[in-house]
Design a protein around this motif. Structure first.
Motif, PDB file in Angstrom:
ATOM      1  N   LEU A 162      -2.692   7.673   4.381  1.00 32.79           N
ATOM      2  CA  LEU A 162      -2.479   6.257   4.689  1.00 32.79           C
ATOM      3  C   LEU A 162      -1.708   6.100   5.997  1.00 32.79           C
ATOM      4  N   ASP A 165      -3.921   7.009   8.926  1.00 31.62           N
ATOM      5  CA  ASP A 165      -4.880   5.947   9.239  1.00 31.62           C
ATOM      6  C   ASP A 165      -4.199   4.747   9.901  1.00 31.62           C
ATOM      7  N   GLU A 199       0.819  -1.207   0.000  1.00 28.93           N
ATOM      8  CA  GLU A 199       0.000   0.000   0.000  1.00 28.93           C
ATOM      9  C   GLU A 199       0.858   1.263   0.000  1.00 28.93           C
ATOM     10  N   GLY A 205      -2.078  11.287  -0.501  1.00 28.54           N
ATOM     11  CA  GLY A 205      -2.612   9.947  -0.251  1.00 28.54           C
ATOM     12  C   GLY A 205      -1.718   9.170   0.709  1.00 28.54           C
ATOM     13  N   THR A 225      -8.043   4.863   1.583  1.00 27.49           N
ATOM     14  CA  THR A 225      -6.856   4.158   2.068  1.00 27.49           C
ATOM     15  C   THR A 225      -7.147   2.675   2.278  1.00 27.49           C
ATOM     16  N   ARG A 257      -9.099   3.198  -4.959  1.00 25.25           N
ATOM     17  CA  ARG A 257      -7.878   4.000  -4.906  1.00 25.25           C
ATOM     18  C   ARG A 257      -8.070   5.318  -5.621  1.00 25.25           C
TER      19      ARG A 257
END
Ligand code: ADP
Length: 266
Positions: free
Chosen positions: A88, A91, A45, A84, A221, A216
């Motif tokens: 991520l 999170d 990821e 992004g 995320t 995405r």
């Protein structure tokens, strides 16, 4: 048999001890496999946005930087990938803090109706762009619950964000309440595409997405619902979902009714 009995007993004890140890070993092996899988998932990821930003920056350095139009376009794309990446990591941190119990819940009485109004304000722009109507369906003046305001803010933000994200243009996102024996259920309903029955039990897993590329591209995320699940577990409650393909989904969760402040009552 008087002589045999103690031996038999010892034998049984050894067996049950071995079985216990085997169970512990199996448990540890499972944990280890889970940890490996998690690290592989996280690395993957993280790589996606890093790889994208890297590509744009290197192309710029390789000469594209001279063209003003290309320059702006590529810098914007690189910035989006880095945003992004930031989301991520944020999170991931939240999830690990909740899981390790680092975040203590701070319970208080608050008006969840007002909280939803504030969240709706934040999503007004996004909803407007897709011509989605945000509806707070209640006749109650206030809806008091007893919970952790900050965490429930995150739960509602994630659920309302998904409802807007996965709704088609011209859709509706409706929040409503139901009071029942000391608990209040909050419903977040959308008129989106719904979730396929074979996926619905997995959407609360980390990084599980029904449609990877679409999710995405919408900027998710893949951790939003995992965070929601953990926060609700922290409240000794749970989040539920009912969904119909092509019609939409309803996410809901229960919280205890809050106590009105006696000093404010007249
Ligand atoms: P994401 O960042 O991908 O949105 P989430 O954990 O919030 O991650 O959600 C996991 C997946 O569940 C999403 O990728 C999407 O496929 C599905 N999903 C979540 N909410 C909805 C919804 N309201 N309608 C349809 N699908 C949804």
């Amino acid at each position: 048999s008087n002589v045999m009995n103690p031996l038999k007993k010892i034998n049984e004890e050894i067996f049950s001890y071995a079985a216990l140890k085997q169970k512990e070993i199996d448990e540890l092996k499972k944990l280890e496999a889970f940890r490996k899988e998690f690290i592989a998932d996280v690395s993957h990821e993280l790589k996606t946005p890093i790889f994208a930003a890297q590509g744009f920056v290197h192309t710029l350095l390789d000469g594209a930087v001279k063209d003003k139009n290309v320059r702006t376009r590529f810098l914007k794309k690189a910035a989006k990938s880095l945003d992004g990446l930031d989301m991520l990591v944020q999170d991931l941190l939240t999830l690990s803090q909740i899981e390790t119990g680092e975040i203590k819940m701070h319970y208080e009485t608050f008006d969840i109706k007002r909280l939803i109004e504030e969240i709706f304000d934040q999503f007004e722009n996004k909803a407007d762009k897709k011509n989605i109507e945000l509806i707070l369906d209640t006749t109650q003046h206030e809806v008091l619950v007893y919970a952790d305001w900050q965490r429930i803010n995150q739960v509602l933000t994630n659920l309302i964000s998904n409802a807007v994200k996965y709704s088609n243009d011209g859709g509706k996102v409706t929040v409503s309440f139901q009071t029942n024996k000391g608990t209040i259920t909050t419903y977040i309903k959308d008129t989106g595409e719904g979730i396929p029955p074979e996926d619905v039990h997995r959407i609360f897993e980390r990084f599980y997405r029904v449609d990877k590329s679409r999710s995405r591209e919408k900027g998710g995320t893949g951790l939003g619902l995992a965070i929601v699940k953990h926060i609700m577990e922290g409240h000794r409650s749970k989040v539920e979902v009912k969904t119909t393909m092509g019609k939409g989904s309803v996410f809901s969760f229960k919280l205890p009714v809050g106590e009105a402040d006696p000093l404010l009552e007249d």
